[in-house]
Scaffold this active site. Structure first.
Site, mmCIF file in Angstrom:
data_model
loop_
_atom_site.group_PDB
_atom_site.id
_atom_site.type_symbol
_atom_site.label_atom_id
_atom_site.label_comp_id
_atom_site.label_asym_id
_atom_site.label_seq_id
_atom_site.Cartn_x
_atom_site.Cartn_y
_atom_site.Cartn_z
ATOM 1 N N ARG A 1 -2.895 7.489 -10.364
ATOM 2 C CA ARG A 1 -4.286 7.444 -11.138
ATOM 3 C C ARG A 1 -5.617 7.827 -10.711
ATOM 4 O O ARG A 1 -6.630 8.039 -11.306
ATOM 5 C CB ARG A 1 -4.347 5.984 -11.942
ATOM 6 C CG ARG A 1 -3.216 5.934 -13.115
ATOM 7 C CD ARG A 1 -3.158 4.296 -13.250
ATOM 8 N NE ARG A 1 -2.397 3.585 -12.261
ATOM 9 C CZ ARG A 1 -2.265 2.462 -12.581
ATOM 10 N NH1 ARG A 1 -2.691 1.698 -13.539
ATOM 11 N NH2 ARG A 1 -1.451 1.654 -11.467
ATOM 12 N N ALA B 1 -52.242 28.979 22.460
ATOM 13 C CA ALA B 1 -51.602 28.969 21.056
ATOM 14 C C ALA B 1 -50.857 30.404 20.866
ATOM 15 O O ALA B 1 -51.364 31.178 21.348
ATOM 16 C CB ALA B 1 -52.640 28.866 20.002
ATOM 17 N N ASN C 1 -33.278 27.611 21.943
ATOM 18 C CA ASN C 1 -32.454 27.209 22.893
ATOM 19 C C ASN C 1 -31.159 27.963 22.834
ATOM 20 O O ASN C 1 -30.247 27.775 23.655
ATOM 21 C CB ASN C 1 -32.214 25.781 22.670
ATOM 22 C CG ASN C 1 -31.716 25.610 20.985
ATOM 23 O OD1 ASN C 1 -31.910 26.330 20.317
ATOM 24 N ND2 ASN C 1 -30.755 24.668 20.829
ATOM 25 N N ALA D 1 0.871 -1.174 -0.035
ATOM 26 C CA ALA D 1 -0.098 -0.036 0.001
ATOM 27 C C ALA D 1 0.722 1.240 0.044
ATOM 28 O O ALA D 1 0.298 2.315 0.497
ATOM 29 C CB ALA D 1 -1.044 -0.004 1.339
ATOM 30 N N THR E 1 6.515 -2.557 -6.964
ATOM 31 C CA THR E 1 6.122 -3.749 -6.081
ATOM 32 C C THR E 1 7.093 -4.490 -5.514
ATOM 33 O O THR E 1 7.002 -5.196 -4.442
ATOM 34 C CB THR E 1 4.962 -4.555 -6.816
ATOM 35 O OG1 THR E 1 5.404 -5.088 -8.087
ATOM 36 C CG2 THR E 1 3.709 -3.711 -7.195
ATOM 37 N N ASN F 1 -48.113 15.985 23.971
ATOM 38 C CA ASN F 1 -48.294 16.350 22.648
ATOM 39 C C ASN F 1 -47.806 17.907 22.469
ATOM 40 O O ASN F 1 -48.278 18.727 23.003
ATOM 41 C CB ASN F 1 -49.705 16.250 22.334
ATOM 42 C CG ASN F 1 -50.002 16.514 20.909
ATOM 43 O OD1 ASN F 1 -49.943 15.278 20.282
ATOM 44 N ND2 ASN F 1 -50.164 17.556 20.238
ATOM 45 N N ASN G 1 -1.987 -11.194 -14.229
ATOM 46 C CA ASN G 1 -1.431 -11.344 -12.886
ATOM 47 C C ASN G 1 -2.627 -10.709 -11.807
ATOM 48 O O ASN G 1 -2.942 -9.200 -12.264
ATOM 49 C CB ASN G 1 -0.215 -10.737 -12.722
ATOM 50 C CG ASN G 1 0.056 -10.406 -11.315
ATOM 51 O OD1 ASN G 1 -0.052 -11.299 -10.383
ATOM 52 N ND2 ASN G 1 1.178 -9.571 -11.133
HETATM 53 C C1 UD1 Z 1 0.388 -4.487 -10.602
HETATM 54 C C2 UD1 Z 1 1.241 -5.878 -11.250
HETATM 55 C C3 UD1 Z 1 0.431 -6.430 -12.544
HETATM 56 C C4 UD1 Z 1 -0.973 -6.785 -11.965
HETATM 57 C C5 UD1 Z 1 -1.699 -5.822 -11.183
HETATM 58 C C6 UD1 Z 1 -2.805 -6.525 -10.418
HETATM 59 C C7 UD1 Z 1 3.379 -5.154 -10.866
HETATM 60 C C8 UD1 Z 1 4.743 -4.520 -11.403
HETATM 61 N N1 UD1 Z 1 2.469 -5.195 -11.618
HETATM 62 O O1 UD1 Z 1 0.164 -3.524 -11.427
HETATM 63 O O2 UD1 Z 1 1.147 -7.434 -13.136
HETATM 64 O O3 UD1 Z 1 -1.473 -7.150 -13.169
HETATM 65 O O4 UD1 Z 1 -1.048 -5.255 -10.197
HETATM 66 O O5 UD1 Z 1 -3.887 -5.579 -9.867
HETATM 67 O O6 UD1 Z 1 3.556 -5.667 -9.808
HETATM 68 N N2 UD1 Z 1 3.021 -0.407 -4.402
HETATM 69 C C9 UD1 Z 1 3.682 -0.066 -3.582
HETATM 70 N N3 UD1 Z 1 5.064 0.308 -3.707
HETATM 71 C C10 UD1 Z 1 5.520 0.669 -4.989
HETATM 72 C C11 UD1 Z 1 4.500 0.248 -5.841
HETATM 73 C C12 UD1 Z 1 3.261 -0.059 -5.577
HETATM 74 O O7 UD1 Z 1 3.558 -0.578 -1.985
HETATM 75 O O8 UD1 Z 1 6.540 1.025 -5.091
HETATM 76 C C13 UD1 Z 1 1.557 -0.746 -4.098
HETATM 77 C C14 UD1 Z 1 0.568 -0.035 -4.491
HETATM 78 O O9 UD1 Z 1 0.208 0.848 -3.266
HETATM 79 C C15 UD1 Z 1 -0.452 -0.811 -4.847
HETATM 80 C C16 UD1 Z 1 0.130 -2.243 -5.204
HETATM 81 O O10 UD1 Z 1 1.397 -2.013 -4.974
HETATM 82 O O11 UD1 Z 1 -1.550 -1.081 -3.655
HETATM 83 C C17 UD1 Z 1 0.110 -2.459 -6.922
HETATM 84 O O12 UD1 Z 1 0.590 -1.001 -7.426
HETATM 85 P P1 UD1 Z 1 0.116 -0.595 -8.709
HETATM 86 O O13 UD1 Z 1 1.015 0.520 -9.058
HETATM 87 O O14 UD1 Z 1 -1.597 -0.404 -8.645
HETATM 88 O O15 UD1 Z 1 0.099 -1.892 -9.780
HETATM 89 P P2 UD1 Z 1 -0.568 -2.052 -11.233
HETATM 90 O O16 UD1 Z 1 -0.070 -1.202 -12.053
HETATM 91 O O17 UD1 Z 1 -1.848 -2.235 -10.808
HETATM 92 CA CA CA Z 2 -3.292 -1.596 -9.109
#
Ligand code: UD1
Ligand code: CA
Length: 498
Positions: free
Chosen positions: A56, A466, A429, A50, A118, A420, A212
């Site tokens: 976006r 009244a 008030n 997270a 990620t 009533n 994925n």
């Molecule tokens: C990611 C996957 C994609 C998959 C999709 C499914 C990768 C590279 N891509 O893409 O293959 O189809 O999810 O929903 O994994 N986050 C971090 N730190 C970061 C980047 C992201 O904690 O540096 C967290 C974000 O807060 C989010 C989650 O990882 O909750 C996914 O990140 P997001 O950028 O939404 O990945 P997608 O483009 O959706």
């Molecule tokens: Ca995502």
């Protein structure tokens, strides 16, 4: 749909619980009764990502704190992980915010210093990963994931004896999801990203509909080792988690398994507000269906908004365009009429609410509200009391069987039972500085258009005339009358003509 619902989606019901498919433990010896997983290995750790910016969403609120049916997005996968029996739940946050405040006790937080992708996000949690445990990684933006989906993935992962098992789904419009590349014999090779302008996928790869889901099960030790070898050599310049798959496969071609999720709704991601609206529709549908299965009549589920935190008893009736929020609870036999909005409001049994707005109010058994009433914080209708049409009440006790039927404002008042209140009564008030209380006894009859200038007390069984402006106490059984005497000017019309 609902049958797969975890607690993340399961509203707290006071009636019989909806049918929930059992979460089947993997068939293995040594499973303790009541546990989902093999007792010989640690319960799975669930890591929820997270830390991303969620750009976006185009919002000053972090994506995972956007509300979904009464809870922030991040609370949904957390609830599913807990219900799935996770031994540890770790949320990866970034240093700029304090998600911790929004998480239940016992959830651990790992900080990813910069949002490098990620893969880097999971690496930030490496210190909390037990090499002997199965680690489930879930994107924080997939709120519809259920406990059952997590437990099923873990079971599939154990059965495959894989080092990594990726949950995949098939989408007609796979958009920005990472595409799953399989080789000739069907085994998973890798994931190619297809996000926005910076695309790693070839046109042929973009045609692939298997994606994925962002939900994986890993062998903890193998995951931590692979994370150390990840790089950011791709179109986004990010460290991608799915890139650990080819690494794990290099050493052992059977190390990577895929687990197909046949209901894509379980793993839909929220990346922008249009996707949030779609996910909300599905989440609301599950919540409403669960209530209906538990004995609540929802006349038009499509127009009915019920937060996941709301409690409804069997034989409650919810008419179209009703919104129920927060800690609202409604007792059996009550009807909430069309267009009503109730927030953090406690409704007893056999209550009728018609086209009204209630916030932090309490309405006891057999009372009636509306149409067009506004009950504000700490308005309390005792049993069989009535707040009628165009009536506003705040911070007041309305005694048992007492009626406020028409066009009145009652604020900071204590009204006894059996009284009533005439049409158009107002409690004055507020003197411009302080609020004062009005006390009206039991079995009182107030005339229409009485104003009570607080602080003031009207005794039991008293009356007001009244049009009176009551500035002084009225003793029990007395008539308080405070208005100018009427004078008739005889022959006025004829005199005027002359
Ligand atoms: C990611 C996957 C994609 C998959 C999709 C499914 C990768 C590279 N891509 O893409 O293959 O189809 O999810 O929903 O994994 N986050 C971090 N730190 C970061 C980047 C992201 O904690 O540096 C967290 C974000 O807060 C989010 C989650 O990882 O909750 C996914 O990140 P997001 O950028 O939404 O990945 P997608 O483009 O959706
Ligand atoms: Ca995502």
């Amino acid at each position: 749909m609902w049958e797969a619902g975890g607690p993340g989606l399961e509203p707290e019901l006071s009636g019989p619980k909806p049918e929930v498919l059992p979460i089947t433990p993997p068939p293995s010896a040594g499973v303790e009764p009541g546990r989902y997983y093999d007792a010989r290995v640690p319960d799975p750790t669930v890591v929820i990502l997270a830390a991303g910016e969620g750009t976006r969403m185009r919002s000053s609120t972090p994506k995972v704190l956007h509300p979904l049916c009464g809870r922030p997005l991040i609370a949904w996968p957390v609830a599913a992980a807990r219900e799935a029996g996770a031994g540890r739940v770790v949320v990866v946050d970034n240093p700029k915010r304090q998600l911790e405040e929004h998480l239940p006790d016992g959830v651990e937080v790992a900080i990813q210093e910069e949002p490098l992708g990620t893969g880097d996000a999971v690496a930030a949690a490496a210190a909390l990963i037990d090499p002997d445990a199965t680690v489930v990684v879930v994107n924080g933006d997939v709120p519809l994931i259920t406990a059952e989906a997590i437990a099923t993935l873990v079971a599939a992962h154990d059965a495959a004896r894989a080092k990594a098992t990726m949950a995949t789904m098939e989408l007609d419009a796979p958009g920005g999801y990472g595409r799953v590349i399989r080789d000739g014999d069907g085994s998973v090779l890798k994931v190619v990203e297809a996000k926005g302008g910076a695309n790693d996928a070839t046109p042929e790869e973009l045609e692939i509909r298997e994606v994925n889901t962002g939900v994986f099960a890993f062998d903890g030790g193998a995951l931590v080792a692979a994370l150390q070898r990840l790089s950011s050599d791709n179109a986004q310049g990010e460290v991608y988690l799915p890139d650990v798959l080819p690494m794990l496969r290099d050493s052992d071609p059977t190390a990577v398994a895929a687990h197909f999720v046949d209901d894509p709704a379980l793993t839909l991601g929220v990346n922008d507000r249009a996707e949030l609206a779609e996910v909300r529709r599905l989440a609301q549908q599950r919540i409403n269906t669960a209530h209906m299965r538990a004995g609540v009549t929802i006349v038009d589920p499509g127009s009915t908004t019920i937060d996941v935190t709301v409690t409804l008893a069997p034989d409650v009736t919810i008419e179209p365009y009703v919104q129920l929020h927060g800690s609202t609870s409604i007792g059996t036999g009550s009807t909430i009429g069309a267009m009503s909005t109730l927030t953090d409001t406690q409704i007893g049994e056999d209550v009728t609410v018609l086209h009204s707005h209630l916030t932090q109010a309490r309405v006891d058994d057999g009372a009636t509200v509306g149409p067009f009433a506004y009950l504000r914080p700490d308005a309390h209708l005792h049993p069989r009391a009535k707040a009628g049409t165009f009536v506003e009440i705040k911070n007041s006790e309305i005694g048992e069987g007492t009626k406020v039927p028409h066009l009145s404002y009652v604020g900071d008042a204590d009204v006894g039972e059996g009284t009533n209140i005439g049409a158009g009564n107002i409690t004055a008030n507020y003197d411009g500085r302080n609020k004062h209380r009005t006390t009206i006894g039991k079995n009182v009859r107030t005339g229409v258009d009485t104003a009570f200038v607080a602080p003031v007390t009207v005794g039991d069984e008293a009356y007001t005339g009244a049009g009176s402006v009551i500035t002084e106490d009225v003793p029990p059984k007395a008539l308080g009358i405070a208005r100018a005497r009427q004078r008739n000017v005889e022959g006025y019309a004829d005199r005027k003509k002359r």
